[in-house]
Design a protein around this motif. Structure first.
Motif, mmCIF file in Angstrom:
data_model
loop_
_atom_site.group_PDB
_atom_site.id
_atom_site.type_symbol
_atom_site.label_atom_id
_atom_site.label_comp_id
_atom_site.label_asym_id
_atom_site.label_seq_id
_atom_site.Cartn_x
_atom_site.Cartn_y
_atom_site.Cartn_z
ATOM 1 N N GLY A 85 1.220 2.467 -11.497
ATOM 2 C CA GLY A 85 1.795 0.920 -11.244
ATOM 3 C C GLY A 85 3.135 0.949 -12.428
ATOM 4 O O GLY A 85 3.667 0.329 -11.970
ATOM 5 N N GLY A 86 2.462 1.034 -13.751
ATOM 6 C CA GLY A 86 3.048 0.848 -14.737
ATOM 7 C C GLY A 86 4.263 1.143 -14.791
ATOM 8 O O GLY A 86 5.381 0.864 -14.575
ATOM 9 N N GLY A 87 4.229 2.986 -14.723
ATOM 10 C CA GLY A 87 5.274 4.258 -14.032
ATOM 11 C C GLY A 87 6.234 3.069 -12.963
ATOM 12 O O GLY A 87 7.766 3.804 -13.769
ATOM 13 N N VAL A 88 6.094 3.002 -12.256
ATOM 14 C CA VAL A 88 6.453 2.566 -11.009
ATOM 15 C C VAL A 88 7.425 0.455 -11.316
ATOM 16 O O VAL A 88 8.605 0.651 -11.671
ATOM 17 N N VAL A 89 6.989 0.031 -12.651
ATOM 18 C CA VAL A 89 7.644 -1.239 -12.721
ATOM 19 C C VAL A 89 8.874 -0.406 -14.115
ATOM 20 O O VAL A 89 9.831 -1.200 -13.287
ATOM 21 N N ASP A 111 1.010 -1.095 0.079
ATOM 22 C CA ASP A 111 -0.165 0.330 0.209
ATOM 23 C C ASP A 111 0.682 1.295 0.095
ATOM 24 O O ASP A 111 1.308 1.918 0.995
ATOM 25 N N PHE A 112 1.097 1.742 -0.865
ATOM 26 C CA PHE A 112 2.571 2.875 -0.929
ATOM 27 C C PHE A 112 1.472 4.022 -0.521
ATOM 28 O O PHE A 112 2.789 4.772 -0.807
ATOM 29 N N PHE A 113 0.591 3.847 -0.866
ATOM 30 C CA PHE A 113 0.309 5.673 0.171
ATOM 31 C C PHE A 113 -0.613 5.685 1.421
ATOM 32 O O PHE A 113 -1.192 6.622 1.452
ATOM 33 N N TYR A 114 -0.163 4.463 2.394
ATOM 34 C CA TYR A 114 -0.685 3.805 3.303
ATOM 35 C C TYR A 114 -0.152 5.352 4.218
ATOM 36 O O TYR A 114 -1.139 5.479 5.793
ATOM 37 N N GLU A 150 11.606 8.966 -4.961
ATOM 38 C CA GLU A 150 12.521 7.835 -4.215
ATOM 39 C C GLU A 150 11.382 7.169 -3.007
ATOM 40 O O GLU A 150 12.110 6.294 -2.701
ATOM 41 N N GLN A 151 10.257 8.037 -1.982
ATOM 42 C CA GLN A 151 9.550 7.394 -0.916
ATOM 43 C C GLN A 151 8.974 5.751 -1.489
ATOM 44 O O GLN A 151 9.439 4.712 -1.342
ATOM 45 N N VAL A 152 8.656 5.803 -2.794
ATOM 46 C CA VAL A 152 8.411 4.625 -3.768
ATOM 47 C C VAL A 152 9.091 3.691 -3.801
ATOM 48 O O VAL A 152 8.865 2.807 -3.655
ATOM 49 N N ALA A 184 11.709 0.393 -11.593
ATOM 50 C CA ALA A 184 11.976 -0.270 -10.235
ATOM 51 C C ALA A 184 13.199 -1.795 -11.329
ATOM 52 O O ALA A 184 13.616 -1.830 -10.799
ATOM 53 N N ALA A 185 12.744 -1.533 -12.747
ATOM 54 C CA ALA A 185 13.576 -2.457 -13.126
ATOM 55 C C ALA A 185 15.153 -1.650 -13.888
ATOM 56 O O ALA A 185 15.685 -2.517 -13.645
ATOM 57 N N ILE A 186 15.033 -0.455 -13.233
ATOM 58 C CA ILE A 186 16.272 0.274 -13.243
ATOM 59 C C ILE A 186 17.162 0.174 -11.714
ATOM 60 O O ILE A 186 18.108 -0.056 -12.251
ATOM 61 N N GLU A 187 16.035 0.685 -11.262
ATOM 62 C CA GLU A 187 16.466 0.926 -9.238
ATOM 63 C C GLU A 187 16.624 -0.437 -8.751
ATOM 64 O O GLU A 187 18.154 -1.160 -8.214
ATOM 65 N N ASP A 188 16.320 -2.092 -8.887
ATOM 66 C CA ASP A 188 16.658 -2.822 -8.056
ATOM 67 C C ASP A 188 16.758 -4.291 -9.025
ATOM 68 O O ASP A 188 16.583 -5.384 -9.789
#
Length: 282
Positions: free
Chosen positions: A171-175, A111-114, A139-141, A178-182
């Motif tokens: 969430g598609g943007g997060v994907v 829950d990224f908005f908690y 950065e938080q996400v 994430a593939a860049i950062e992790d």
């Protein structure tokens, strides 16, 4: 079928939504702001599954809540991080997790908005929803995604070497990011996520990403899609690809919205599973 006019959702006035329909669906947990009165969402039972609501340590004063669906029984399973739209963790996202769990995956939806302390699925005012979403900085996400991966790697039921990520809309943007950062992420599938922020970072991708987009999406222009394709090719990211559905709008997988396109949603789901399997997340 109505058109979603915004990349991260549509004001309720743009949708064919009756008060009776909204109230009825709300009680089963769907996001009121984007609900279609004519929707017939997929309902995946929890038979044979373990459903949990967990908290994940992330360095914040209050840990990160997450919805988890996984197969019963012993063994370590490939795991998918499921990233929500701007409406938070509502029944559609939970059902995505159950669908994946019935296929043998562990599915984790943080829950990224908690931190806002707001029940997002219950909000009908898009201005208020956007205020909540804006509080979740990249950065938080990204930090919450890393915390989730750390939690997965420590879970007795998860295979730490088989972690994927998929996300819808916001969430598609997060994907992509994430593939860049992790580096622990082995593969990603982005459903109609914004591309502009990541086009210039295509060379940084550490995991192959499959993008699933609609040609009729009025918020993500085809010029962005072509620019990302060109950037992937120039960077030699042959494992990444973007598939565009000619008759699909934004949100074509969301079976609770008027934009739902059953044929394209099913095809995209099959492509997602094939992408994960091809990259060792199965």
């Amino acid at each position: 079928m109505l058109t979603l006019t915004r990349p991260d959702g549509t004001p309720s006035v743009d949708l064919h939504l009756t008060r009776r329909g909204a109230v009825g669906m709300f009680f089963v947990g769907y996001a009121v702001a984007a609900l279609s009165a004519e929707a017939a969402p997929i309902m995946t039972p929890a038979d044979g599954l373990i459903i949990e609501e967990v908290t994940i340590p992330n360095g914040a004063a209050s840990p990160l809540p997450a919805y988890v669906a996984r197969p019963k029984g012993k063994g370590r399973h490939a795991t998918i991080v499921v990233v929500n739209e701007i409406f938070g963790i509502h029944e559609y996202i939970k059902d995505i997790c159950r669908r994946l769990a019935t296929l043998g995956y562990v599915a984790v939806a943080p829950d990224f908005f908690y931190r806002a302390g707001v029940n997002l699925p219950a909000l009908t005012d898009f201005a208020e929803i956007r205020k909540v979403v804006a509080q979740a900085s990249p950065e938080q996400v990204d930090g919450d995604v890393r915390a989730t991966i750390g939690w997965i790697k420590g879970a007795a039921f998860a295979n730490p070497g088989k972690i994927g990520i998929t996300g819808f809309c916001w969430g598609g943007g997060v994907v992509w990011r994430a593939a860049i950062e992790d580096a622990e992420i082995k593969a990603g599938v982005a459903w109609y996520g914004q591309l502009k922020p990541v086009i210039a970072r295509a060379t940084e991708l550490k995991a192959p990403v499959l993008g699933l987009y609609g040609a009729l999406d009025q918020g993500i222009p085809q010029t962005d899609v072509e620019a990302m394709r060109a950037a992937l090719k120039a960077a030699g990211k042959t494992g990444s690809d973007i598939h565009v559905y000619a008759d699909a709008q934004h949100g074509f997988h969301a079976d609770y919205r008027a934009s739902y396109n059953e044929a394209d949603a099913k095809d995209g789901w099959a492509r997602m599973l094939a992408h994960f399997k091809a990259n060792g997340v199965a």
